[in-house]
Design a protein around this motif. Structure first.
Motif, PDB file in Angstrom:
ATOM      1  N   SER A   1       0.864  -1.167   0.000  1.00 58.30           N
ATOM      2  CA  SER A   1       0.000   0.000   0.000  1.00 58.30           C
ATOM      3  C   SER A   1       0.905   1.223   0.000  1.00 58.30           C
ATOM      4  CB  SER A   1      -0.886  -0.040   1.257  1.00 58.30           C
ATOM      5  OG  SER A   1      -1.779   1.030   1.252  1.00 58.30           O
TER       6      SER A   1
ATOM      7  N   LYS B   1     -12.349   3.043  -2.906  1.00 56.17           N
ATOM      8  CA  LYS B   1     -13.528   2.775  -2.055  1.00 56.17           C
ATOM      9  C   LYS B   1     -14.748   3.568  -2.528  1.00 56.17           C
ATOM     10  CE  LYS B   1     -10.972   1.627   2.175  1.00 56.17           C
ATOM     11  NZ  LYS B   1      -9.594   2.036   1.813  1.00 56.17           N
TER      12      LYS B   1
ATOM     13  N   GLN C   1      -6.407   2.061  13.579  1.00 58.72           N
ATOM     14  CA  GLN C   1      -5.987   0.930  12.740  1.00 58.72           C
ATOM     15  C   GLN C   1      -5.581  -0.240  13.645  1.00 58.72           C
ATOM     16  OE1 GLN C   1      -6.232  -0.765  10.189  1.00 58.72           O
ATOM     17  NE2 GLN C   1      -4.718  -0.188   8.652  1.00 58.72           N
TER      18      GLN C   1
ATOM     19  N   HIS D   1      -3.469   5.175  -3.375  1.00 60.76           N
ATOM     20  CA  HIS D   1      -4.538   6.143  -3.056  1.00 60.76           C
ATOM     21  C   HIS D   1      -4.160   7.347  -3.912  1.00 60.76           C
ATOM     22  CE1 HIS D   1      -6.857   4.381   0.178  1.00 60.76           C
ATOM     23  NE2 HIS D   1      -5.777   4.128   0.891  1.00 60.76           N
TER      24      HIS D   1
ATOM     25  N   ASP E   1      -7.247   2.073  -4.499  1.00 59.39           N
ATOM     26  CA  ASP E   1      -8.078   1.883  -3.296  1.00 59.39           C
ATOM     27  C   ASP E   1      -9.042   3.067  -3.139  1.00 59.39           C
ATOM     28  OD1 ASP E   1      -9.026   1.185  -0.789  1.00 59.39           O
ATOM     29  OD2 ASP E   1      -7.087   1.369   0.224  1.00 59.39           O
TER      30      ASP E   1
ATOM     31  N   LYS F   1      -0.857  -1.029  -4.408  1.00 58.05           N
ATOM     32  CA  LYS F   1      -2.130  -0.384  -4.094  1.00 58.05           C
ATOM     33  C   LYS F   1      -1.876   1.102  -3.928  1.00 58.05           C
ATOM     34  CE  LYS F   1      -4.287  -0.559  -0.007  1.00 58.05           C
ATOM     35  NZ  LYS F   1      -4.534   0.884   0.201  1.00 58.05           N
TER      36      LYS F   1
ATOM     37  N   ASN G   1     -11.944  -1.029  -5.619  1.00 65.42           N
ATOM     38  CA  ASN G   1     -12.804  -1.571  -4.567  1.00 65.42           C
ATOM     39  C   ASN G   1     -13.983  -0.639  -4.331  1.00 65.42           C
ATOM     40  OD1 ASN G   1     -11.279   0.454  -3.406  1.00 65.42           O
ATOM     41  ND2 ASN G   1     -10.658  -0.719  -1.617  1.00 65.42           N
TER      42      ASN G   1
ATOM     43  N   GLY H   1       1.100  -1.378   4.290  1.00 64.05           N
ATOM     44  CA  GLY H   1       1.519  -0.031   3.947  1.00 64.05           C
ATOM     45  C   GLY H   1       2.728   0.380   4.766  1.00 64.05           C
ATOM     46  N   ARG H   2       2.463   0.992   5.930  1.00 62.62           N
ATOM     47  CA  ARG H   2       3.551   1.538   6.738  1.00 62.62           C
ATOM     48  C   ARG H   2       4.547   0.483   7.177  1.00 62.62           C
ATOM     49  NH1 ARG H   2      -0.672   4.835  10.345  1.00 62.62           N
ATOM     50  NH2 ARG H   2      -1.958   3.159   9.448  1.00 62.62           N
TER      51      ARG H   2
ATOM     52  N   THR I   1      -5.945  -6.502   4.644  1.00 60.45           N
ATOM     53  CA  THR I   1      -5.072  -5.385   4.972  1.00 60.45           C
ATOM     54  C   THR I   1      -4.892  -5.308   6.490  1.00 60.45           C
ATOM     55  OG1 THR I   1      -4.655  -3.054   4.538  1.00 60.45           O
ATOM     56  CG2 THR I   1      -6.947  -3.684   4.915  1.00 60.45           C
TER      57      THR I   1
ATOM     58  N   MET J   1     -13.860  -4.052   7.645  1.00 58.51           N
ATOM     59  CA  MET J   1     -12.767  -3.085   7.787  1.00 58.51           C
ATOM     60  C   MET J   1     -11.929  -3.401   9.012  1.00 58.51           C
ATOM     61  SD  MET J   1     -13.934   0.545   6.203  1.00 58.51           S
ATOM     62  CE  MET J   1     -12.186   0.977   6.069  1.00 58.51           C
ATOM     63  N   THR J   2     -10.690  -2.918   8.958  1.00 61.02           N
ATOM     64  CA  THR J   2      -9.741  -3.240  10.022  1.00 61.02           C
ATOM     65  C   THR J   2      -9.779  -2.244  11.176  1.00 61.02           C
ATOM     66  OG1 THR J   2      -8.052  -1.947   8.858  1.00 61.02           O
ATOM     67  CG2 THR J   2      -8.113  -4.324   8.437  1.00 61.02           C
TER      68      THR J   2
ATOM     69  N   ASP K   1       1.211   4.447   0.199  1.00 57.80           N
ATOM     70  CA  ASP K   1       0.459   5.641   0.606  1.00 57.80           C
ATOM     71  C   ASP K   1       1.380   6.846   0.794  1.00 57.80           C
ATOM     72  OD1 ASP K   1      -1.791   4.044   0.496  1.00 57.80           O
ATOM     73  OD2 ASP K   1      -1.729   3.560   2.625  1.00 57.80           O
TER      74      ASP K   1
ATOM     75  N   LEU L   1     -15.463  -4.248  -0.426  1.00 56.62           N
ATOM     76  CA  LEU L   1     -14.971  -3.970   0.925  1.00 56.62           C
ATOM     77  C   LEU L   1     -16.006  -4.541   1.909  1.00 56.62           C
ATOM     78  CD1 LEU L   1     -12.806  -2.326   2.602  1.00 56.62           C
ATOM     79  CD2 LEU L   1     -14.410  -0.423   2.482  1.00 56.62           C
TER      80      LEU L   1
ATOM     81  N   TYR M   1      -3.680  -4.137  13.594  1.00 56.70           N
ATOM     82  CA  TYR M   1      -2.813  -4.963  12.757  1.00 56.70           C
ATOM     83  C   TYR M   1      -2.795  -6.418  13.181  1.00 56.70           C
ATOM     84  CZ  TYR M   1      -0.673  -0.737  10.754  1.00 56.70           C
ATOM     85  OH  TYR M   1      -0.443   0.446  10.083  1.00 56.70           O
TER      86      TYR M   1
HETATM   87  O1  6AU Z   1      -0.579  -0.780   6.544  1.00 59.39           O
HETATM   88  P1  6AU Z   1      -1.181   0.610   6.752  1.00 59.39           P
HETATM   89  O2  6AU Z   1      -1.970   0.716   8.022  1.00 59.39           O
HETATM   90  O3  6AU Z   1      -0.162   1.696   6.615  1.00 59.39           O
HETATM   91  O4  6AU Z   1      -2.164   0.857   5.524  1.00 59.39           O
HETATM   92  C1  6AU Z   1      -3.315   0.089   5.305  1.00 59.39           C
HETATM   93  C2  6AU Z   1      -3.931   0.450   3.977  1.00 59.39           C
HETATM   94  C3  6AU Z   1      -4.412   1.891   3.884  1.00 59.39           C
HETATM   95  C4  6AU Z   1      -5.908   1.804   4.123  1.00 59.39           C
HETATM   96  O5  6AU Z   1      -6.592   2.809   3.403  1.00 59.39           O
HETATM   97  C5  6AU Z   1      -6.259   0.408   3.603  1.00 59.39           C
HETATM   98  O6  6AU Z   1      -5.080  -0.383   3.741  1.00 59.39           O
HETATM   99  N1  6AU Z   1      -7.360  -0.300   4.321  1.00 59.39           N
HETATM  100  C6  6AU Z   1      -8.448  -0.873   3.623  1.00 59.39           C
HETATM  101  C7  6AU Z   1      -8.486  -1.086   2.190  1.00 59.39           C
HETATM  102  C8  6AU Z   1      -7.370  -1.625   1.485  1.00 59.39           C
HETATM  103  O7  6AU Z   1      -9.508  -0.998   1.552  1.00 59.39           O
HETATM  104  C9  6AU Z   1      -9.528  -1.404   4.316  1.00 59.39           C
HETATM  105  C10 6AU Z   1      -9.470  -1.497   5.720  1.00 59.39           C
HETATM  106  O8  6AU Z   1     -10.368  -2.018   6.344  1.00 59.39           O
HETATM  107  N2  6AU Z   1      -8.358  -1.038   6.361  1.00 59.39           N
HETATM  108  C11 6AU Z   1      -7.298  -0.462   5.699  1.00 59.39           C
HETATM  109  O9  6AU Z   1      -6.313  -0.100   6.345  1.00 59.39           O
HETATM  110  O10 6AU Z   1      -4.146   2.358   2.559  1.00 59.39           O
END
Ligand code: 6AU
Length: 273
Positions: free
Chosen positions: A36, A93, A224, A62, A91, A60, A120, A243-244, A211, A156-157, A38, A153, A226
């Motif tokens: 990702s 959404k 968020q 944005h 992404d 992926k 998505n 991503g990060r 994700t 969500m996380t 970003d 989608l 993980y």
């Molecule tokens: O690993 P991160 O936390 O730096 O980044 C996670 C990436 C971000 C979010 O916009 C995306 O995943 N995301 C999504 C997606 C992919 O649709 C859904 C979700 O539920 N959580 C999430 O973090 O670019």
């Protein structure tokens, strides 16, 4: 569920051409990693795509967070997708009425349909959103090749996510109605067992992107949450999105290799190879 099968086997039997391509790329590169990317400038994006390209299956984006988006962004990204054999997932959404999402997908400054293999959407607006996006994807020849697919989608996380229960099962219902366009889900687990009003088609094989994958953190200050590559793949992820964990690591290339290796080993363990 098809999650016990190898990507190679799924590539051969999958009815959707883009899903076949996705599994072929994973098999060829021994990678189920989606990075990702970003970042907020074209230079950073293209630099990451070039350096991480060999280790990933999908990038992926944005694209709307770039401060300097232009045709050069898209030409550069596409050249790198060819060079390194990865797919592009925007992404975006999408979440609106059909008439609006068609314009957001096809027109505007970003012209997402021209260059993103995968997009998505949320099914909050109902199944018309999928019908609308499918029409746009199928009605045009695109300059960079025309295979297009959608991930719903479904979960969500983030902490307190409302994408649960009937929303998630409606995601499965709708996915089953549009098998030629819907590749699968962005979800935290495989959804084959979720209660659905639609019977699964014979040979149904939804692709699961999970994700919120990070090896060095449990979450961030904005909700968020993980999990590790092992846990995501154990729950049914076919592709892990990070991503990060990758781009903000001290050495993103080393991090990408580490996620690639862990993701691949977890996949091999799952398929019993
Ligand atoms: O690993 P991160 O936390 O730096 O980044 C996670 C990436 C971000 C979010 O916009 C995306 O995943 N995301 C999504 C997606 C992919 O649709 C859904 C979700 O539920 N959580 C999430 O973090 O670019």
């Amino acid at each position: 569920s098809k999650s016990q099968l190898t990507y190679g086997a799924r590539a051969q039997s999958h009815p959707n051409p883009l899903a076949r391509k996705l599994f072929q790329v994973a098999e060829e590169k021994k990678s189920n990693v989606t990075v990702s990317a970003d970042v907020t400038t074209t230079k950073e994006l293209l630099d990451l795509a070039d350096r991480l390209g060999p280790y990933i299956a999908v990038i992926k984006t944005h694209i709307d967070i770039l401060s300097d988006f232009s045709q050069a962004t898209i030409d550069g990204l596409n050249a790198l997708a060819q060079k390194h054999n990865f797919l592009i997932f925007e992404d975006r959404k999408f979440i609106d009425i059909g008439n609006t999402v068609q314009k957001q997908y096809h027109n505007g400054t970003l012209r997402i349909s021209e260059w993103a293999h995968i997009i998505n959407c949320s099914v909050l607006p109902g199944e018309g959103i999928v019908e609308a996006l499918a029409q746009t994807a199928q009605s045009t020849d695109f300059p960079y090749g025309s295979e297009r697919g959608l991930l719903i989608l479904a979960e969500m996380t983030s902490k307190g996510s409302l994408a649960t229960g009937t929303y998630t099962s409606a995601s499965v219902d709708i996915a089953r109605k549009y098998p030629s366009f819907v590749l699968g889900f962005v979800s935290t687990r495989s959804l084959g067992e979720v209660e659905s009003t639609e019977a699964p088609a014979q040979g149904e094989d939804f692709v699961v992107f999970t994700t919120g994958v990070n090896l060095s953190s449990k979450g961030d200050k904005l909700g968020q949450q993980y999990q590790t590559p092992q846990s995501a793949i154990g729950r049914g992820a076919d592709f892990i999105i990070s991503g990060r964990g990758i781009y903000a690591a001290a050495d993103p290339v080393e991090a990408a290799k580490q996620y690639q290796q862990q993701g691949w080993e977890a996949y091999l363990a799952r398929v019993g190879a």
